[in-house]
Motif scaffolding. Structure first.
Motif, PDB file in Angstrom:
ATOM      1  N   ARG A  47       9.448 -33.528  72.265  1.00 46.51           N
ATOM      2  CA  ARG A  47      10.881 -33.699  72.757  1.00 46.51           C
ATOM      3  C   ARG A  47      11.671 -32.869  71.790  1.00 46.51           C
ATOM      4  NH1 ARG A  47      11.986 -39.778  71.946  1.00 46.51           N
ATOM      5  NH2 ARG A  47      12.142 -38.925  69.452  1.00 46.51           N
ATOM      6  N   GLU A  48      11.309 -33.084  70.481  1.00 48.03           N
ATOM      7  CA  GLU A  48      11.919 -32.528  69.330  1.00 48.03           C
ATOM      8  C   GLU A  48      12.278 -31.140  69.574  1.00 48.03           C
ATOM      9  OE1 GLU A  48      13.701 -34.212  66.948  1.00 48.03           O
ATOM     10  OE2 GLU A  48      13.191 -36.027  68.153  1.00 48.03           O
ATOM     11  N   ASP A  49      11.057 -30.358  69.605  1.00 46.03           N
ATOM     12  CA  ASP A  49      10.950 -28.974  69.490  1.00 46.03           C
ATOM     13  C   ASP A  49       9.752 -28.429  70.240  1.00 46.03           C
ATOM     14  OD1 ASP A  49      11.100 -26.093  68.739  1.00 46.03           O
ATOM     15  OD2 ASP A  49      12.159 -26.464  67.048  1.00 46.03           O
ATOM     16  N   GLU A  50       9.739 -27.666  71.283  1.00 50.37           N
ATOM     17  CA  GLU A  50       8.696 -27.273  71.885  1.00 50.37           C
ATOM     18  C   GLU A  50       8.016 -26.024  71.344  1.00 50.37           C
ATOM     19  OE1 GLU A  50       9.012 -26.032  76.201  1.00 50.37           O
ATOM     20  OE2 GLU A  50       9.678 -28.043  76.688  1.00 50.37           O
ATOM     21  N   ILE A  51       8.840 -25.044  70.778  1.00 48.09           N
ATOM     22  CA  ILE A  51       8.157 -23.907  70.239  1.00 48.09           C
ATOM     23  C   ILE A  51       7.558 -24.355  69.095  1.00 48.09           C
ATOM     24  CG2 ILE A  51       8.760 -21.746  68.963  1.00 48.09           C
ATOM     25  CD1 ILE A  51      10.865 -21.103  71.049  1.00 48.09           C
ATOM     26  N   ALA A  52       8.062 -25.131  68.331  1.00 48.27           N
ATOM     27  CA  ALA A  52       7.288 -25.417  66.751  1.00 48.27           C
ATOM     28  C   ALA A  52       6.141 -26.133  67.157  1.00 48.27           C
ATOM     29  CB  ALA A  52       8.361 -26.607  66.241  1.00 48.27           C
ATOM     30  N   CYS A  53       6.219 -26.862  68.282  1.00 50.53           N
ATOM     31  CA  CYS A  53       5.207 -27.757  68.716  1.00 50.53           C
ATOM     32  C   CYS A  53       3.864 -27.079  68.979  1.00 50.53           C
ATOM     33  CB  CYS A  53       5.542 -28.455  69.962  1.00 50.53           C
ATOM     34  SG  CYS A  53       5.012 -30.106  70.361  1.00 50.53           S
ATOM     35  N   GLN A  54       4.128 -25.841  69.791  1.00 48.39           N
ATOM     36  CA  GLN A  54       3.043 -24.967  70.272  1.00 48.39           C
ATOM     37  C   GLN A  54       2.523 -24.200  68.964  1.00 48.39           C
ATOM     38  OE1 GLN A  54       5.096 -22.702  73.445  1.00 48.39           O
ATOM     39  NE2 GLN A  54       3.139 -22.837  74.493  1.00 48.39           N
ATOM     40  N   ALA A  55       3.500 -23.915  68.168  1.00 45.23           N
ATOM     41  CA  ALA A  55       3.018 -23.197  66.740  1.00 45.23           C
ATOM     42  C   ALA A  55       2.087 -23.989  65.996  1.00 45.23           C
ATOM     43  CB  ALA A  55       4.376 -22.764  66.095  1.00 45.23           C
ATOM     44  N   MET A  56       2.351 -25.383  66.527  1.00 45.65           N
ATOM     45  CA  MET A  56       1.594 -26.434  65.459  1.00 45.65           C
ATOM     46  C   MET A  56       0.034 -26.682  66.372  1.00 45.65           C
ATOM     47  SD  MET A  56       2.831 -26.814  62.545  1.00 45.65           S
ATOM     48  CE  MET A  56       3.377 -25.447  62.481  1.00 45.65           C
ATOM     49  N   VAL A  71     -12.490 -12.365  66.264  1.00 43.10           N
ATOM     50  CA  VAL A  71     -12.204 -13.010  67.413  1.00 43.10           C
ATOM     51  C   VAL A  71     -10.851 -12.335  67.606  1.00 43.10           C
ATOM     52  CG1 VAL A  71     -13.173 -15.027  67.791  1.00 43.10           C
ATOM     53  CG2 VAL A  71     -11.167 -14.988  66.283  1.00 43.10           C
ATOM     54  N   SER A  72     -10.506 -11.919  69.040  1.00 44.85           N
ATOM     55  CA  SER A  72      -9.380 -11.290  69.411  1.00 44.85           C
ATOM     56  C   SER A  72      -8.188 -12.424  69.659  1.00 44.85           C
ATOM     57  CB  SER A  72      -9.703 -10.530  70.626  1.00 44.85           C
ATOM     58  OG  SER A  72      -8.346 -10.016  71.258  1.00 44.85           O
ATOM     59  N   LEU A  73      -7.235 -12.130  69.156  1.00 45.76           N
ATOM     60  CA  LEU A  73      -5.979 -13.055  69.587  1.00 45.76           C
ATOM     61  C   LEU A  73      -5.006 -12.531  70.629  1.00 45.76           C
ATOM     62  CD1 LEU A  73      -4.740 -13.989  66.022  1.00 45.76           C
ATOM     63  CD2 LEU A  73      -6.715 -15.099  67.357  1.00 45.76           C
ATOM     64  N   ASN A  74      -5.526 -11.402  71.349  1.00 48.20           N
ATOM     65  CA  ASN A  74      -4.750 -10.823  72.349  1.00 48.20           C
ATOM     66  C   ASN A  74      -4.647 -11.810  73.468  1.00 48.20           C
ATOM     67  OD1 ASN A  74      -5.055  -8.619  70.760  1.00 48.20           O
ATOM     68  ND2 ASN A  74      -5.596  -7.353  72.465  1.00 48.20           N
ATOM     69  N   GLY A  75      -3.056 -11.874  74.124  1.00 48.65           N
ATOM     70  CA  GLY A  75      -2.873 -12.720  75.099  1.00 48.65           C
ATOM     71  C   GLY A  75      -3.126 -14.309  75.097  1.00 48.65           C
ATOM     72  N   LEU A  76      -3.472 -14.791  73.767  1.00 48.00           N
ATOM     73  CA  LEU A  76      -3.745 -16.261  73.740  1.00 48.00           C
ATOM     74  C   LEU A  76      -2.276 -16.826  73.454  1.00 48.00           C
ATOM     75  CD1 LEU A  76      -6.687 -16.742  71.175  1.00 48.00           C
ATOM     76  CD2 LEU A  76      -6.477 -16.819  73.699  1.00 48.00           C
ATOM     77  N   LYS A  77      -2.268 -18.278  74.217  1.00 51.75           N
ATOM     78  CA  LYS A  77      -1.036 -18.987  73.970  1.00 51.75           C
ATOM     79  C   LYS A  77      -0.919 -19.313  72.585  1.00 51.75           C
ATOM     80  CE  LYS A  77      -1.026 -21.104  78.437  1.00 51.75           C
ATOM     81  NZ  LYS A  77      -1.728 -22.457  78.822  1.00 51.75           N
ATOM     82  N   PRO A  78       0.264 -19.437  72.125  1.00 55.35           N
ATOM     83  CA  PRO A  78       0.477 -19.847  70.653  1.00 55.35           C
ATOM     84  C   PRO A  78      -0.140 -21.003  70.031  1.00 55.35           C
ATOM     85  CG  PRO A  78       2.493 -19.607  71.900  1.00 55.35           C
ATOM     86  CD  PRO A  78       1.702 -19.705  72.851  1.00 55.35           C
ATOM     87  N   ASN A  79      -0.590 -22.048  70.904  1.00 52.23           N
ATOM     88  CA  ASN A  79      -1.417 -23.241  70.420  1.00 52.23           C
ATOM     89  C   ASN A  79      -2.688 -22.705  70.061  1.00 52.23           C
ATOM     90  OD1 ASN A  79      -1.040 -23.293  73.426  1.00 52.23           O
ATOM     91  ND2 ASN A  79      -2.680 -24.740  73.256  1.00 52.23           N
ATOM     92  N   LYS A  80      -3.225 -21.891  70.991  1.00 49.48           N
ATOM     93  CA  LYS A  80      -4.667 -21.166  71.064  1.00 49.48           C
ATOM     94  C   LYS A  80      -4.694 -20.441  69.612  1.00 49.48           C
ATOM     95  CE  LYS A  80      -6.426 -23.339  74.271  1.00 49.48           C
ATOM     96  NZ  LYS A  80      -7.321 -24.255  74.041  1.00 49.48           N
ATOM     97  N   ILE A 115       2.035 -11.610  67.115  1.00 50.96           N
ATOM     98  CA  ILE A 115       0.638 -11.973  66.938  1.00 50.96           C
ATOM     99  C   ILE A 115       0.361 -13.436  66.882  1.00 50.96           C
ATOM    100  CG2 ILE A 115       0.362 -10.091  65.110  1.00 50.96           C
ATOM    101  CD1 ILE A 115       0.783 -11.718  62.671  1.00 50.96           C
ATOM    102  N   THR A 116       1.361 -14.384  66.825  1.00 52.25           N
ATOM    103  CA  THR A 116       1.211 -15.747  66.946  1.00 52.25           C
ATOM    104  C   THR A 116       1.397 -16.136  68.496  1.00 52.25           C
ATOM    105  OG1 THR A 116       3.729 -16.212  66.498  1.00 52.25           O
ATOM    106  CG2 THR A 116       2.092 -16.691  64.839  1.00 52.25           C
ATOM    107  N   THR A 128      -2.865 -20.856  66.886  1.00 51.97           N
ATOM    108  CA  THR A 128      -2.915 -21.708  65.657  1.00 51.97           C
ATOM    109  C   THR A 128      -4.298 -22.492  65.545  1.00 51.97           C
ATOM    110  OG1 THR A 128      -0.882 -22.276  66.331  1.00 51.97           O
ATOM    111  CG2 THR A 128      -1.758 -23.560  64.760  1.00 51.97           C
ATOM    112  N   GLU A 129      -5.154 -22.765  66.644  1.00 52.67           N
ATOM    113  CA  GLU A 129      -6.265 -23.034  66.726  1.00 52.67           C
ATOM    114  C   GLU A 129      -7.108 -22.237  66.055  1.00 52.67           C
ATOM    115  OE1 GLU A 129      -6.454 -25.728  70.879  1.00 52.67           O
ATOM    116  OE2 GLU A 129      -8.443 -25.016  70.095  1.00 52.67           O
ATOM    117  N   ARG A 130      -7.252 -20.976  66.288  1.00 48.74           N
ATOM    118  CA  ARG A 130      -8.063 -19.815  65.732  1.00 48.74           C
ATOM    119  C   ARG A 130      -7.742 -19.829  64.414  1.00 48.74           C
ATOM    120  NH1 ARG A 130      -9.580 -20.303  70.248  1.00 48.74           N
ATOM    121  NH2 ARG A 130     -10.008 -18.708  71.873  1.00 48.74           N
TER     122      ARG A 130
END
Lengths: 263, 407
Positions: B277-286, A73-82, A52-53, A84-86
């Motif tokens: 540089r420290e952690d890519e996955i955590a970075c994206q999750a943030m 809003v659908s979260l399907n296929g979004l990148k992790p950063n998107k 889901i993330t 989080t933005e949602r």
């Protein structure tokens, strides 16, 4: 508890090669609620979080997020950063802090997706960027105070104690202003005292209206915190309900303790 | 008893070294006179030398180990330079001294010295550019010199064919290099660490080989000569004047670069790089867009290299592919690593040491690469964080949170 759902997941399926890690999973979280996701090791709980993330792309199924008063809003296929933005923010089972950054900076990273300054802003430092930077600082510091780490703000994240690192992860996730906070085993590896403190913290966050979905193995913590519980085993949902219902559910007891053998 | 043990070990190690170096150091065959000379004294020197070095190394390791417990509080103000920079008054004084020295330098010393210093300053800027990519964003780039070449050839070709001047091309060269940075960035977004290093290394070689072999375009190995020197408000300068002018130009460039890199480093973007540089996955999750952040790091790093390429072409008035070998990339990377990844002061110091030292130790030029390697190895053993480690904990915010608390 009958308030509108924030997160709705329907038919979520995830295949890794021939292994079906998640099988048509349905789940929903309403605003202000604490929902727990439990299940034996390898049941697919963390896979569910990763799906889901946006860290994994699920094979099938839909994930919907509804901001209060907003549109679904659908979260399907979004990148992790998107994602989080949602409005979905998570912590990790195996702590993933930016260990060579200070505690305060870690939380400031959480503000990234709610702020805008880019190359030119950074170089010119115009009033708007300065205001934004000040805002990042104040919000981040407030988050640290909330989880009780304010006095450690200039220390490196890696130098914190284990329990403090877990709380820092929560602060960092909260800094993204999530609609729903996902906690992946927040009490793992904590001593009883730290677990009690954590319970207090989660209750405090929840009282402020934050919806929380947590994965946890500590049953005492789960039973005392959650409004509702979903139970998974082998990628399927085997039960859902209030803590009391779950405690008496035969399927759950079977999953955890094994079947009774007729003598 | 421990001392005796150590000495015994030292003796054994020296004997082993004497044995290893025996064929090279002791036996000397003269094929013409058909004689063999045995230089036994060399074996003795070898043994004594090895023993002394070993003892010194052990001594320092022991001492460092003993002072470990006390080092935690020392860490905060680990270097003289940081302590200097922390105090505003001392910092102002340091800047004034540096400014006076920088201005007086070409007036007091010969054009040769000025020229050498200009080169060193160019490497300061190159180092600071690479520092964005390697030091901050943690992307190991071994093909940095490719962007340098792009800048240099941009100026060389446009000047040669269209007669465009230095100041017109300067931004063009930088931007073109930044575009190449993005071009390289796209395919390597998914890569990290060793894999990224190999791809960037390949990219650097591709650029050089294209320049070497595409004769119609770049005039191949013979290069392009008679490139116009940078002009001062349209005035043509004589040789000495131009050297001095280049020097002041570079001083301004260095100041500009320090200013920009410092601001970038302490911004939202800079934090995102360090987090990446420290952690890519955590970075994206943030909520950090990994791809965008990486591309920006690549292109900004390349931008500085491109600018320096234009300056290089203008300074030497001649470019050919031989100036853009992997060796250059390695030296720029060594500057960043030796100076201290992510530390601006460190990179400046690293560039000055690595570029000036070989210049002033010309007498030992045969041993240059040997010394280079030895220094780097020693650095990795004794100070893996670089000459001047980047300290982030005493950040500008220290005051502000208290304000926030008060309000």
């Amino acid at each position: 508890m009958t308030s509108q759902p924030i997160l709705e997941v329907s038919g979520l399926t995830m295949d890794f090669g021939g292994i079906r890690a998640l099988n048509a999973l349905d789940l929903d979280v309403a605003s202000g609620e604490i929902v727990a996701l439990i299940g034996p090791n390898g049941a697919g709980k963390t896979t569910f979080f990763n799906c889901i993330t946006g860290i994994y792309t699920p094979t099938e199924g839909n994930v919907w997020l509804t901001p209060p008063g907003g549109k679904k809003v659908s979260l399907n296929g979004l990148k992790p950063n998107k994602v989080t933005e949602r409005g979905l923010a998570r912590t990790f089972q195996n702590i993933r802090l930016f260990s060579k950054m200070t505690v305060l900076e870690n939380v400031m990273i959480g503000r990234h997706c709610r702020t805008k300054a880019f190359i030119l802003g950074a170089i010119l430092r115009d009033p708007r960027t300065r205001r934004e930077e000040q805002d990042i600082l104040e919000t981040s510091y407030a988050m640290l105070e909330k989880v009780g780490l304010a006095e450690h703000c200039d220390e490196f994240a890696e130098n914190l104690s284990y329990g403090a690192q877990r709380r820092l992860e929560i602060a960092r996730a909260l800094a993204t202003e999530p609609l729903l906070l996902l906690l992946d085993e927040p009490a793992a590896g904590m001593n009883p005292q730290e677990t009690i403190e954590l319970e207090g913290l989660i209750k405090k966050i929840s009282r402020e209206g934050q919806a929380i979905l947590l994965i946890e193995h500590d049953m005492k913590l789960v039973m005392s915190l959650s409004d509702r519980i979903f139970v998974m085993d082998y990628g399927r949902k085997i039960a859902q309900g209030t803590p009391r219902e779950i405690r008496e559910n035969p399927a759950v007891i079977k999953a955890y303790l094994g079947e009774e053998v007729d003598a | 008893m421990a001392v005796f043990q150590e000495l015994k070990k030292g003796v054994l190690i020296s004997l082993w070294f004497v044995f290893l170096t025996f064929p090279v150091m002791v036996i000397k065959v003269d094929p013409i006179a058909r004689t063999v000379t045995w230089r036994w004294m060399n074996a003795l020197y070898m043994a004594v030398g090895t023993f002394i070095i070993y003892t010194l190394v052990q001594f320092f390791i022991k001492r460092r180990g003993r002072s470990k417990p006390a080092s935690t509080q020392k860490e905060a103000g680990s270097s003289v330079i940081h302590r200097l920079l922390d105090n505003p008054r001392r910092r102002a004084m340091l800047f004034v001294v540096l400014a006076v020295a920088a201005i007086a330098f070409p007036q007091l010393l010969s054009s040769y010295q000025t020229n050498v210093m200009t080169t060193a300053l160019m490497y300061v800027v190159l180092g600071l550019g690479l520092n964005i990519v390697v030091g901050l964003a943690g992307l190991l780039d071994l093909g940095f010199v490719a962007f340098y070449a792009v800048g240099a050839y941009t100026y060389a070709l446009l000047n040669h064919h269209f007669g465009l001047g230095f100041w017109t091309i300067l931004p063009v060269g930088g931007l073109l290099a930044a575009c190449f940075g993005i071009l390289l960035g796209f395919p390597v977004l998914r890569l990290r660490g060793d894999y990224l290093a190999i791809v960037t290394l390949g990219f650097g070689e591709i650029i050089r080989l294209v320049l070497e072999n595409w004769g119609e375009f770049s005039k191949g190995p013979s290069g392009i000569s008679n490139i116009a020197r940078p002009s001062l408000f349209g005035m043509e300068l004589d040789l000495h004047g131009s050297i001095v002018f280049n020097y002041y130009l570079m001083v301004l460039f260095v100041i500009f670069t320090i200013f920009v890199v410092n601001r970038l480093q302490n911004s939202r973007l800079g934090r995102a790089w360090i987090a990446l540089r420290e952690d890519e996955i955590a970075c994206q999750a943030m909520g950090i867009d990994k791809h965008r952040t990486k591309l920006v790091a690549f292109s900004l790093g390349a931008f500085w290299a491109g600018l320096m390429g234009v300056v290089f072409a203008g300074k030497t008035t001649f470019v050919n592919p031989a100036s853009f070998t992997f060796m250059e990339s390695a030296i720029i990377l060594a500057i960043v690593v030796l100076g201290g990844m992510g530390s601006i002061v460190g990179v400046i110091l690293g560039a000055l040491i690595l570029i000036l030292m070989p210049e002033y130790l010309r007498g030992l030029s045969q041993y240059r690469m040997l010394a280079f390697g030895a220094i780097l190895v020693c650095m990795m053993i004794f100070r893996p964080q670089g000459l001047i480690a980047n300290i982030r904990r005493t950040y500008v915010y220290k005051k502000t949170p208290n304000d926030a608390q008060a309000s």
